[in-house]
Design a protein around this motif. Structure first.
Motif, PDB file in Angstrom:
ATOM      1  N   PHE A   1      13.776  10.409   9.563  1.00 18.74           N
ATOM      2  CA  PHE A   1      12.609   9.846  10.229  1.00 18.74           C
ATOM      3  C   PHE A   1      11.481  10.321   9.234  1.00 18.74           C
ATOM      4  CE2 PHE A   1       8.748  11.811  12.404  1.00 18.74           C
ATOM      5  CZ  PHE A   1       8.726  10.974  13.353  1.00 18.74           C
ATOM      6  N   THR A   2      11.219  11.283   8.288  1.00 21.08           N
ATOM      7  CA  THR A   2      10.470  11.638   7.634  1.00 21.08           C
ATOM      8  C   THR A   2       9.694  10.754   6.537  1.00 21.08           C
ATOM      9  OG1 THR A   2      10.950  14.211   7.726  1.00 21.08           O
ATOM     10  CG2 THR A   2       9.485  13.513   5.804  1.00 21.08           C
ATOM     11  N   SER A   3      10.817  10.044   6.130  1.00 25.45           N
ATOM     12  CA  SER A   3      10.538   8.945   4.967  1.00 25.45           C
ATOM     13  C   SER A   3       9.829   7.774   5.587  1.00 25.45           C
ATOM     14  CB  SER A   3      11.985   8.469   4.172  1.00 25.45           C
ATOM     15  OG  SER A   3      12.868   8.129   5.283  1.00 25.45           O
ATOM     16  N   ALA A   4      10.573   7.571   6.842  1.00 25.25           N
ATOM     17  CA  ALA A   4      10.076   6.291   7.621  1.00 25.25           C
ATOM     18  C   ALA A   4       8.620   6.479   8.026  1.00 25.25           C
ATOM     19  CB  ALA A   4      10.779   5.678   8.589  1.00 25.25           C
ATOM     20  N   PHE A   5       7.913   7.671   8.581  1.00 25.11           N
ATOM     21  CA  PHE A   5       6.774   8.125   8.895  1.00 25.11           C
ATOM     22  C   PHE A   5       5.857   8.230   7.641  1.00 25.11           C
ATOM     23  CE2 PHE A   5       3.611  11.127  10.028  1.00 25.11           C
ATOM     24  CZ  PHE A   5       3.020  10.627  11.505  1.00 25.11           C
ATOM     25  N   MET A   6       6.207   8.630   6.481  1.00 26.33           N
ATOM     26  CA  MET A   6       5.633   8.559   5.286  1.00 26.33           C
ATOM     27  C   MET A   6       5.257   7.054   5.090  1.00 26.33           C
ATOM     28  SD  MET A   6       6.474  10.151   1.567  1.00 26.33           S
ATOM     29  CE  MET A   6       6.995  11.899   2.303  1.00 26.33           C
ATOM     30  N   PHE A   7       6.040   6.269   5.055  1.00 30.20           N
ATOM     31  CA  PHE A   7       5.858   4.913   4.623  1.00 30.20           C
ATOM     32  C   PHE A   7       4.709   4.336   5.588  1.00 30.20           C
ATOM     33  CE2 PHE A   7       6.835   0.224   5.089  1.00 30.20           C
ATOM     34  CZ  PHE A   7       6.877  -0.071   3.868  1.00 30.20           C
ATOM     35  N   VAL A   8       4.966   4.473   6.922  1.00 32.52           N
ATOM     36  CA  VAL A   8       3.997   4.143   7.876  1.00 32.52           C
ATOM     37  C   VAL A   8       2.472   4.592   7.674  1.00 32.52           C
ATOM     38  CG1 VAL A   8       3.354   4.096  10.299  1.00 32.52           C
ATOM     39  CG2 VAL A   8       5.413   3.536   9.681  1.00 32.52           C
ATOM     40  N   GLY A   9       2.627   6.133   7.466  1.00 31.28           N
ATOM     41  CA  GLY A   9       1.139   6.611   7.148  1.00 31.28           C
ATOM     42  C   GLY A   9       0.562   6.129   6.006  1.00 31.28           C
ATOM     43  N   MET A  10       1.360   5.930   4.792  1.00 29.63           N
ATOM     44  CA  MET A  10       0.684   5.326   3.679  1.00 29.63           C
ATOM     45  C   MET A  10       0.225   4.083   3.793  1.00 29.63           C
ATOM     46  SD  MET A  10       3.555   6.752   0.894  1.00 29.63           S
ATOM     47  CE  MET A  10       2.763   6.112  -0.552  1.00 29.63           C
ATOM     48  N   LEU A  11       0.787   3.221   4.539  1.00 27.47           N
ATOM     49  CA  LEU A  11       0.223   1.971   4.922  1.00 27.47           C
ATOM     50  C   LEU A  11      -0.955   2.046   5.709  1.00 27.47           C
ATOM     51  CD1 LEU A  11       3.595  -0.300   5.580  1.00 27.47           C
ATOM     52  CD2 LEU A  11       1.885  -0.434   3.547  1.00 27.47           C
ATOM     53  N   GLY A  12      -0.968   2.873   6.777  1.00 29.67           N
ATOM     54  CA  GLY A  12      -2.310   3.019   7.522  1.00 29.67           C
ATOM     55  C   GLY A  12      -3.444   3.374   6.807  1.00 29.67           C
ATOM     56  N   VAL A  13      -3.290   4.304   5.818  1.00 28.57           N
ATOM     57  CA  VAL A  13      -4.381   4.886   4.864  1.00 28.57           C
ATOM     58  C   VAL A  13      -4.905   3.287   4.207  1.00 28.57           C
ATOM     59  CG1 VAL A  13      -5.018   5.906   2.962  1.00 28.57           C
ATOM     60  CG2 VAL A  13      -3.671   7.064   4.726  1.00 28.57           C
ATOM     61  N   VAL A  14      -4.067   2.360   3.627  1.00 22.83           N
ATOM     62  CA  VAL A  14      -4.350   1.413   3.043  1.00 22.83           C
ATOM     63  C   VAL A  14      -5.081   0.471   3.809  1.00 22.83           C
ATOM     64  CG1 VAL A  14      -3.355  -0.698   1.748  1.00 22.83           C
ATOM     65  CG2 VAL A  14      -2.551   1.623   1.085  1.00 22.83           C
ATOM     66  N   ALA A  15      -4.772   0.296   5.106  1.00 20.30           N
ATOM     67  CA  ALA A  15      -5.390  -0.703   6.110  1.00 20.30           C
ATOM     68  C   ALA A  15      -6.845  -0.269   6.291  1.00 20.30           C
ATOM     69  CB  ALA A  15      -4.503  -0.713   7.106  1.00 20.30           C
ATOM     70  N   VAL A  16      -7.007   1.172   6.615  1.00 20.87           N
ATOM     71  CA  VAL A  16      -8.509   1.704   6.679  1.00 20.87           C
ATOM     72  C   VAL A  16      -9.296   1.622   5.497  1.00 20.87           C
ATOM     73  CG1 VAL A  16      -9.695   3.637   7.218  1.00 20.87           C
ATOM     74  CG2 VAL A  16      -7.524   3.145   8.707  1.00 20.87           C
ATOM     75  N   VAL A  17      -8.711   1.808   4.527  1.00 22.60           N
ATOM     76  CA  VAL A  17      -9.392   1.633   3.051  1.00 22.60           C
ATOM     77  C   VAL A  17      -9.913   0.287   2.938  1.00 22.60           C
ATOM     78  CG1 VAL A  17      -9.547   1.872   0.789  1.00 22.60           C
ATOM     79  CG2 VAL A  17      -8.570   3.693   2.328  1.00 22.60           C
ATOM     80  N   GLY A  18      -8.852  -0.700   3.203  1.00 22.02           N
ATOM     81  CA  GLY A  18      -9.166  -2.210   2.812  1.00 22.02           C
ATOM     82  C   GLY A  18     -10.244  -2.674   3.831  1.00 22.02           C
ATOM     83  N   ALA A  19     -10.032  -2.182   5.092  1.00 20.97           N
ATOM     84  CA  ALA A  19     -11.041  -2.842   6.112  1.00 20.97           C
ATOM     85  C   ALA A  19     -12.412  -2.246   5.980  1.00 20.97           C
ATOM     86  CB  ALA A  19     -10.748  -2.289   7.586  1.00 20.97           C
ATOM     87  N   VAL A  20     -12.630  -1.200   5.153  1.00 21.07           N
ATOM     88  CA  VAL A  20     -13.947  -0.664   5.092  1.00 21.07           C
ATOM     89  C   VAL A  20     -14.479  -1.352   3.600  1.00 21.07           C
ATOM     90  CG1 VAL A  20     -15.130   1.393   4.178  1.00 21.07           C
ATOM     91  CG2 VAL A  20     -13.433   1.500   6.061  1.00 21.07           C
ATOM     92  N   LEU A  21     -13.716  -1.731   2.685  1.00 19.44           N
ATOM     93  CA  LEU A  21     -13.849  -2.258   1.696  1.00 19.44           C
ATOM     94  C   LEU A  21     -14.268  -3.855   1.804  1.00 19.44           C
ATOM     95  CD1 LEU A  21     -11.512  -0.924  -1.160  1.00 19.44           C
ATOM     96  CD2 LEU A  21     -13.992  -0.323  -0.813  1.00 19.44           C
ATOM     97  N   SER A  22     -13.614  -4.275   2.541  1.00 18.03           N
ATOM     98  CA  SER A  22     -13.769  -5.784   3.027  1.00 18.03           C
ATOM     99  C   SER A  22     -15.187  -5.923   3.791  1.00 18.03           C
ATOM    100  CB  SER A  22     -12.727  -6.434   3.971  1.00 18.03           C
ATOM    101  OG  SER A  22     -11.451  -6.290   3.258  1.00 18.03           O
ATOM    102  N   TRP A  23     -15.553  -5.006   4.431  1.00 11.82           N
ATOM    103  CA  TRP A  23     -16.777  -4.891   5.278  1.00 11.82           C
ATOM    104  C   TRP A  23     -18.035  -4.752   4.373  1.00 11.82           C
ATOM    105  CZ3 TRP A  23     -18.484  -6.657   9.865  1.00 11.82           C
ATOM    106  CH2 TRP A  23     -19.777  -6.116  10.058  1.00 11.82           C
ATOM    107  N   GLN A  24     -17.607  -4.062   3.218  1.00  9.55           N
ATOM    108  CA  GLN A  24     -18.802  -3.911   2.172  1.00  9.55           C
ATOM    109  C   GLN A  24     -19.211  -5.241   1.437  1.00  9.55           C
ATOM    110  OE1 GLN A  24     -20.642  -1.013   2.376  1.00  9.55           O
ATOM    111  NE2 GLN A  24     -18.904  -0.567   3.939  1.00  9.55           N
ATOM    112  N   TRP A  25     -18.136  -5.964   1.692  1.00 10.79           N
ATOM    113  CA  TRP A  25     -18.638  -7.607   1.091  1.00 10.79           C
ATOM    114  C   TRP A  25     -19.275  -8.363   2.350  1.00 10.79           C
ATOM    115  CZ3 TRP A  25     -13.840 -10.630  -1.707  1.00 10.79           C
ATOM    116  CH2 TRP A  25     -14.465 -11.480  -2.361  1.00 10.79           C
ATOM    117  N   ARG A  26     -20.458  -8.144   1.957  1.00 13.94           N
ATOM    118  CA  ARG A  26     -21.382  -8.492   3.394  1.00 13.94           C
ATOM    119  C   ARG A  26     -21.663  -9.804   3.373  1.00 13.94           C
ATOM    120  NH1 ARG A  26     -27.648  -6.244   3.309  1.00 13.94           N
ATOM    121  NH2 ARG A  26     -27.580  -7.775   1.574  1.00 13.94           N
TER     122      ARG A  26
END
Length: 218
Positions: A66-91
């Motif tokens: 469970f720990t390894s799968a949860f870690m995988f999902v959490g890391m992907l979630g961080v990438v998704a948030v950062v990617g959305a914020v950076l894409s929004w800056q491309w005004r």
């Protein structure tokens, strides 16, 4: 006086492709980092009294599935948030095309991360050969180390949920930015300027009511 954004140097299609490719590259990096950080599972291959070979985890090592799968999902979630914020800056390219690119990029990032992570973890820890484990009547237990799991399970629904999660997170973050924007054109290119309201009569400019000020460029 507000200044509209400059005309972009790349087309909207090129911007969308850039976002998808960038997300896939980040997925590869996430997969490699996960394979390095995810904890393996220590266990045994044992020979029962009836001669059957079984596998079991040692102590609380089974929690690492469970720990390894949860870690995988959490890391992907961080990438998704950062990617959305950076894409929004491309005004200049804000809008539905960029939102679609983020969705496709989220799926691509998860798929690439899963493939790279699982492959590297398999190379690092190998596979457990239950049939070839050196157990016998004299030595009934053989200690093994199993590679961590990328997904919470092997069912298609569990795999699909993990792959689609970063796309959903990125789309949600982008939507929150859209709803917080006062301009209907989101400040993208080309800018949309709304005409002054007409009075329905002929007269001078001084007779017309003052127009509401347009929202400033973000």
């Amino acid at each position: 006086m507000t200044v509209p954004p400059p005309e972009p140097g790349v087309s909207r299609a090129q911007a969308a492709v850039t976002v998808v490719v960038g997300a896939a590259v980040m997925g590869a990096l996430v997969g490699a980092l996960w394979a390095w950080l995810a904890p393996p599972i220590h266990g045994v291959v044992a020979l029962t009294r009836s001669g059957e070979r079984i596998t079991a985890s040692l102590g609380s090592e089974s929690d690492h599935w469970f720990t390894s799968a949860f870690m995988f999902v959490g890391m992907l979630g961080v990438v998704a948030v950062v990617g959305a914020v950076l894409s929004w800056q491309w005004r200049a390219h804000r809008g539905p095309v960029m939102a679609a690119a983020l969705t496709v990029g989220g799926v691509a990032a998860a798929a690439v991360a899963a493939g790279v992570g699982a492959s590297l973890a398999r190379l690092r820890y190998g596979t457990v050969d239950v049939a070839g484990a050196p157990v016998s009547e004299e030595s009934r237990v053989h200690y093994v180390v199993e590679a961590p799991a990328v997904f919470f399970g092997h069912s298609p629904l569990q795999i699909a949920a993990t792959v689609l999660l970063p796309a959903a997170v990125a789309a949600l973050v982008y939507l929150l930015a859209v709803t917080a924007t006062v301009r209907d054109d989101l400040g993208a290119w080309p800018p949309v300027e709304y005409p002054l309201p007409t009075t329905g009569r002929i007269g001078t400019g001084a007779d017309a009511p003052p127009a509401a000020p347009s929202a400033p460029w973000p």
